[in-house]
Design a protein around this motif. Structure first.
Motif: not given
Length: 600
Positions: A300-311, A313-322
């Motif tokens: 149930l645990i994996y490493t992936g990249v989340l989509e930014p929340p639609k509508g 998006t935080p200013e300092d958003w950056e896609p990164r693996p989590q």
RNA sequence: GCGCCCGUAGCUCAGUUGGAUAGAGCACCAGAUUCCUAAUCUGGGGGUCACAGGUUCGAAUCCUGUCGGGCGCACCA
């Protein structure tokens, strides 16, 4: 109400299946008899059958939907089935009258004896009346308050505190083995901030001019006593050091003092916890790693990249693996991060470990009381508990809405930043513990609550606390008065339980007995729904009925409680009102509110 | 934009987890009351349960959608 003939037809000595007026026993007994005769099939599902007081007066004392619920299974029309059941019920000595109504309701009137016996039960049970075995001693964990130890409790926190404590008491009354638990968030960055704030105050205590408290530190003055204590005990030994050399020590100082302060605040409203669990202890004992290993094994645990929340998006958003938990497999909207960008665990991770810990300590039933601003967190926690316990554990998160603090109709503005928030201590000093506790549970937990400092201390009908307590006090006033006339020996609890209840013949008197008889039922349903506010409404209604009965004595002196020339009637009425007081006390005990015997 | 909570009388809210004609307190209107046992009492008006569909014997309650209000929305706790 019930004709006298019916009473005589079924004397009390006959056995009956109606042990409790609102129990299902009588109906189930009748149904079993029918299946014994082959009129209905043997293995019907009774689970949807209800036996409850109807909303409408004139539909009997209790109504059952049995005929409608079973008609399909039994292969009979509801009304035909109802005829059979009704015939069976009529043979029950506890039943005075049966009617079939509407689509197939069976309305049942019970004999007066049933109600008299119930009143006697109240008097024998005392405030234990309403105790239920529903919970069967099952462990239940109620986690509440859990205020971060970064400052004193404000008035709003008090709602969650009272709600949690009252719910715990309600569950205890309903037969659960309840543990009251406090979760101390002592591992986060907030505590570093607290620690730095304390160090600054410490330098101040040593005589330094620290000027304005810098942005980002806690400005509240509640840290000053702690700082002075450190200065007194340790002198300047922490002054010249690097932050790394004092930060940890000051964390401990700060947490200890803040938790002491919070405990003292809680003590003011009679709240004590069975267990305090510190986040730091969960981390230090390796339980976070263990819990996440457990989830990893389940895939149930994996490493992936989340989509930014639609509508938004935080200013300092950056896609990164989590590092992510597959919360979506258990009903959440997105998978949730377990690690921060600096590699440390997120709060969610420690919470996962904490809930697994609770479950392994034996709690299948877990209730968390949170502020409404944490609503966005509920789904992921539910998902986590499902995953951790294979669906065995049951988490119910109750969100408490804000308290709207007012003074004479004017809203009190609270700003934590400006440091002028109203503490729980301020409010208790003003209105007292009992008022505070009662008012906090007069609304559903998820509805906003107006708390007017002036209104809640008024001695009038508008004030529910007063109204309920006054009913209780009024009963005791009458009892004292009656004792003066008839002597204490005539009115002992035993004498009242054996009072000639059949002298209570007025419909208002009967109605109030029936209302009292609803108390055990209410305890169970409120406990099941986790809704202590229902108790408040029940008590208010019962108090209103009692005050109404009192007022009837104004117009009609025959209805006064004390009839100086009729000791037996008086004894029966003392039993009645003593019963009212006991039920009210039983409810107030759940609330942790003292049932007063005098209002002065 | 998405999720959660909420929408019931003029106001504040209940509504027994799906039951029969939807209730209470304020407020409003009309009466009673200076007596007794202790902080007045009795009656009345007021509703398309936000709206529209659906599920079934039956819906304020459950499902879907619309409108309106509150809260939240990577790594904060």
């Amino acid at each position: 109400m019930i004709p006298d003939a019916a009473v005589r037809r079924h004397p009390m000595t006959r056995t009956t299946t109606w042990n409790k007026p609102f129990g299902r026993d009588g109906v189930v007994f009748a149904l079993n008899a029918l299946s014994g005769e082959g009129i209905i099939p043997a293995d019907l599902d009774f689970s949807r059958i209800t036996v409850e007081p109807p909303r409408e007066q004139g539909h009997g004392h209790v109504a059952t939907n049995a005929a409608m619920v079973l008609s399909k299974q039994a292969g009979m029309k509801p009304r035909d089935l109802a005829e059979h059941i009704a015939a069976r019920l009529e043979a029950d000595p506890a039943v005075a009258n049966v009617e079939i109504a509407g689509p197939g309701f069976i309305n049942i009137s019970l004999t007066d004896e049933v109600w008299y016996r119930e009143l006697a039960d109240v008097l024998r049970a005392g405030t234990a009346y309403g105790d239920s075995t529903m919970g069967q001693g099952e462990p239940a964990n109620v986690e509440f308050v859990s205020v971060n130890p970064t400052g004193p409790m404000h008035a709003g926190h008090g709602r969650g505190a009272v709600y949690g404590d009252t719910l715990a008491a309600l569950l205890e009354k309903a037969g659960y083995a309840v543990t009251r638990e406090y979760w101390i968030n002592d591992a986060g960055a907030q505590i570093d901030t607290l620690s730095r704030s304390l160090h600054l105050r410490y330098r101040e205590a040593l005589g330094e001019d620290i000027g304005e408290i810098p942005e980002g530190l806690y400005p509240g003055e509640y840290l000053i006593p702690s700082a002075q204590a450190i200065a007194k005990a340790d002198g300047d030994k922490w002054r010249g050091l690097e932050e790394a050399d004092w930060l940890g020590s000051f964390r401990r100082f700060a947490i200890d003092d803040m938790m002491t302060m919070i405990r003292n605040d809680l003590k003011m409203i009679d709240i004590e916890f069975d267990v305090f669990t510190a986040e730091s202890s969960i981390v230090e004992t390796g339980k976070v790693d263990a819990a996440l290993d457990f989830l990893t094994e389940k895939g149930l645990i994996y490493t992936g990249v989340l989509e930014p929340p639609k509508g938004k998006t935080p200013e300092d958003w950056e896609p990164r693996p989590q590092t992510l938990f597959k919360a979506t497999e258990y009903g959440d909207d997105v998978d949730r991060p377990l690690k921060k960008s600096d590699g440390s665990w997120t709060y969610f991770s420690t919470d996962i470990a904490y809930h697994l810990d609770k479950y392994r300590r034996g709690f299948k039933t877990m209730i968390n009381v949170w502020g409404a601003d944490h609503g966005g967190y509920v789904k992921r926690m539910n998902a986590a508990v499902k995953a951790l316990t294979d669906g065995e554990g049951e988490l119910d998160v109750k969100l408490c809405q804000m308290v709207n603090l007012m003074d004479g109709g004017k809203q009190l503005k609270m700003s934590k930043r400006a440091g002028n928030f109203v503490t729980i201590r301020d409010v208790i000093d003003q209105v007292g513990k009992d008022v505070f506790r009662f008012i906090m549970v007069t609304r559903k937990n998820d509805a906003q609550l107006d708390f007017d400092l002036q209104q809640v201390t008024e001695q009038s009908k508008d004030n529910p606390v007063f109204y309920v307590q006054y009913a209780h006090a009024r009963v005791h006033s009458v009892l004292r008065h009656a004792t003066e006339i008839f002597g204490a020996d005539a009115l002992t609890p035993e004498k009242l339980a054996d009072a000639p209840m059949e002298k209570l013949t007025d419909s208002a008197e009967m109605a109030i007995i029936m209302q009292m008889a609803g108390w055990p039922r209410l305890v169970e349903s409120a406990a099941l729904a986790h809704e202590p506010h229902r108790v408040a409404f029940f008590l208010y209604d019962l108090a209103a009925a009692f005050h109404g009965l009192w007022n009837m004595g104004n117009d009609n002196t025959d209805l006064r409680f004390i009839m100086a020339d009729d000791p037996e009637l008086t004894r029966a009425r003392m039993a009645l009102i003593r019963g009212v007081a006991l039920v009210i006390a039983s409810g107030l005990n759940i609330f942790g509110v003292e049932p007063k015997e005098e209002m002065r």
